[in-house]
Enzyme design. Sequence first.
Site, PDB file in Angstrom:
ATOM      1  CB  SER A  15      34.022  33.091  33.457  1.00 28.29           C
ATOM      2  OG  SER A  15      34.324  32.863  34.808  1.00 28.29           O
ATOM      3  CD  GLU A  17      34.023  40.628  37.874  1.00 31.83           C
ATOM      4  OE1 GLU A  17      33.692  39.531  38.378  1.00 31.83           O
ATOM      5  OE2 GLU A  17      34.282  41.622  38.559  1.00 31.83           O
ATOM      6  CB  ALA A  52      27.255  52.270  43.241  1.00 31.89           C
ATOM      7  CG  HIS A  78      28.480  41.190  37.669  1.00 34.66           C
ATOM      8  ND1 HIS A  78      29.559  41.267  38.523  1.00 34.66           N
ATOM      9  CD2 HIS A  78      28.828  40.288  36.720  1.00 34.66           C
ATOM     10  CE1 HIS A  78      30.515  40.454  38.093  1.00 34.66           C
ATOM     11  NE2 HIS A  78      30.090  39.848  36.995  1.00 34.66           N
ATOM     12  CG  ASP A 110      30.885  46.790  47.593  1.00 37.77           C
ATOM     13  OD1 ASP A 110      30.556  46.249  48.665  1.00 37.77           O
ATOM     14  OD2 ASP A 110      31.810  46.378  46.876  1.00 37.77           O
ATOM     15  CE1 TYR A 148      32.496  38.962  49.086  1.00 37.72           C
ATOM     16  CE2 TYR A 148      30.522  37.663  49.547  1.00 37.72           C
ATOM     17  CZ  TYR A 148      31.139  38.732  48.925  1.00 37.72           C
ATOM     18  OH  TYR A 148      30.391  39.575  48.136  1.00 37.72           O
ATOM     19  CG  HIS A 152      30.723  40.441  52.979  1.00 40.28           C
ATOM     20  ND1 HIS A 152      30.304  41.474  53.797  1.00 40.28           N
ATOM     21  CD2 HIS A 152      30.709  40.942  51.712  1.00 40.28           C
ATOM     22  CE1 HIS A 152      30.035  42.534  53.040  1.00 40.28           C
ATOM     23  NE2 HIS A 152      30.270  42.232  51.785  1.00 40.28           N
ATOM     24  CE  LYS A 168      25.336  35.513  48.809  1.00 40.63           C
ATOM     25  NZ  LYS A 168      26.469  36.279  48.319  1.00 40.63           N
ATOM     26  CG  PHE A 219      41.288  46.043  44.046  1.00 44.18           C
ATOM     27  CD1 PHE A 219      40.310  47.020  44.051  1.00 44.18           C
ATOM     28  CD2 PHE A 219      41.871  45.728  42.824  1.00 44.18           C
ATOM     29  CE1 PHE A 219      39.931  47.680  42.894  1.00 44.18           C
ATOM     30  CE2 PHE A 219      41.504  46.373  41.657  1.00 44.18           C
ATOM     31  CZ  PHE A 219      40.539  47.353  41.694  1.00 44.18           C
ATOM     32  CG  HIS A 269      35.007  34.910  37.580  1.00 40.33           C
ATOM     33  ND1 HIS A 269      34.204  35.050  36.467  1.00 40.33           N
ATOM     34  CD2 HIS A 269      34.983  36.132  38.197  1.00 40.33           C
ATOM     35  CE1 HIS A 269      33.713  36.278  36.422  1.00 40.33           C
ATOM     36  NE2 HIS A 269      34.182  36.964  37.457  1.00 40.33           N
ATOM     37  CE  LYS A 275      45.215  48.345  32.885  1.00 39.47           C
ATOM     38  NZ  LYS A 275      44.748  48.419  34.257  1.00 39.47           N
TER      39      LYS A 275
END
Length: 289
Positions: A15, A17, A52, A78, A110, A148, A152, A168, A219, A269, A275
């Site tokens: 996949s 994103e 956001a 998402h 976020d 994570y 996290h 979850k 990042f 993913h 790009k």
Amino acid sequence: MKISRMHDQPGPVFSFEFFPPKTQKSADQLMATVAELKEMIDPDFVSVTYGAGGTTRERTLQCVARIQRELKITSMAHLTCVGHDRAELRRIGGLLAEDGIENILVLRGDPPKGEEQFVQAQGGFAHASDLAGFLREEFQFDLGGACYPEAHPESKTVADDMEWTAKKVTNGVTFLTTQLFFENRTYWSFVERARKAGIKVPIVPGIMPITNVGQIERFTKMCGAGLPPELADRLDRCREDPATVMAIGIEHAVLQCRELLERGAPGIHFYTLNKSPATCAIMAALRQI
Ligand code: FAD
């Protein structure tokens, strides 16, 4: 098609994103990039992130619908808890369902730019697991969630982090996608701990091809993922030479993906950052295994 059904079939699920375009012109560019990706890679599905606030949110909804309708690629939206109450989330779920979208990645989200902390909207949700529970009650979507490998950044302990990840799944998430990471042992040790914690759903590694040194430093700092010192040094020595950075990024991602797939990861993913060249080069190398 529901993503959990893809995982029920043999073979890895790939996949890709994207983030939503800012203007109509960039929306058309994004469609062209995804069309090119379809031609070269034939993705199992693509996903579009959720901003956001503001108009980009509508663009997420428009994009997933266009990609699925015009390019015939399964698309996942998402969706975050930021700034939404239950009525708005119900409205958005309804719009996605009307457009034939079957998959949602549920996230807390976020905080908006300039804000330090996530604030729960009045009448909304504080955690991704709560949003998952709500959507499961109200709709028929297949739900994914984030996880994570390096915990996290807000989690007090690794054990807490795993407890909330497991919640979850209890609340309806049928697959997990990891935050980006650069050392596979981080992923494998997370998967081992997750299985011990009773999490049985597919845990898909999230890979971000490095194409720009400053960007990847930002990042990793933001999301708490570690850059191995040797890789960081290599990148630092050629930070002003984009072609060499991209070659190192592709080489590293290919090595990572090969090992992950050979050891049985359920797919990859890719965080494409809109790009396609690096991602296409990585996929071409993987398909020649
Ligand atoms: P949560 O699962 O709610 O966790 C957030 C924090 O709260 C963690 O520290 C967790 O341990 C803790 N926690 C969770 N549940 C509880 C509980 N019940 N009680 C107490 N503490 C709890 N962000 C966007 O804004 N838009 C996107 O499109 C987007 N896409 C992403 C895609 C992927 C694959 C990933 C990995 C991340 C993405 N993010 C996105 C980033 C994500 O929103 C942030 O990492 C955010 O800070 C946490 O989101 P979450 O869904 O993991 O939150």
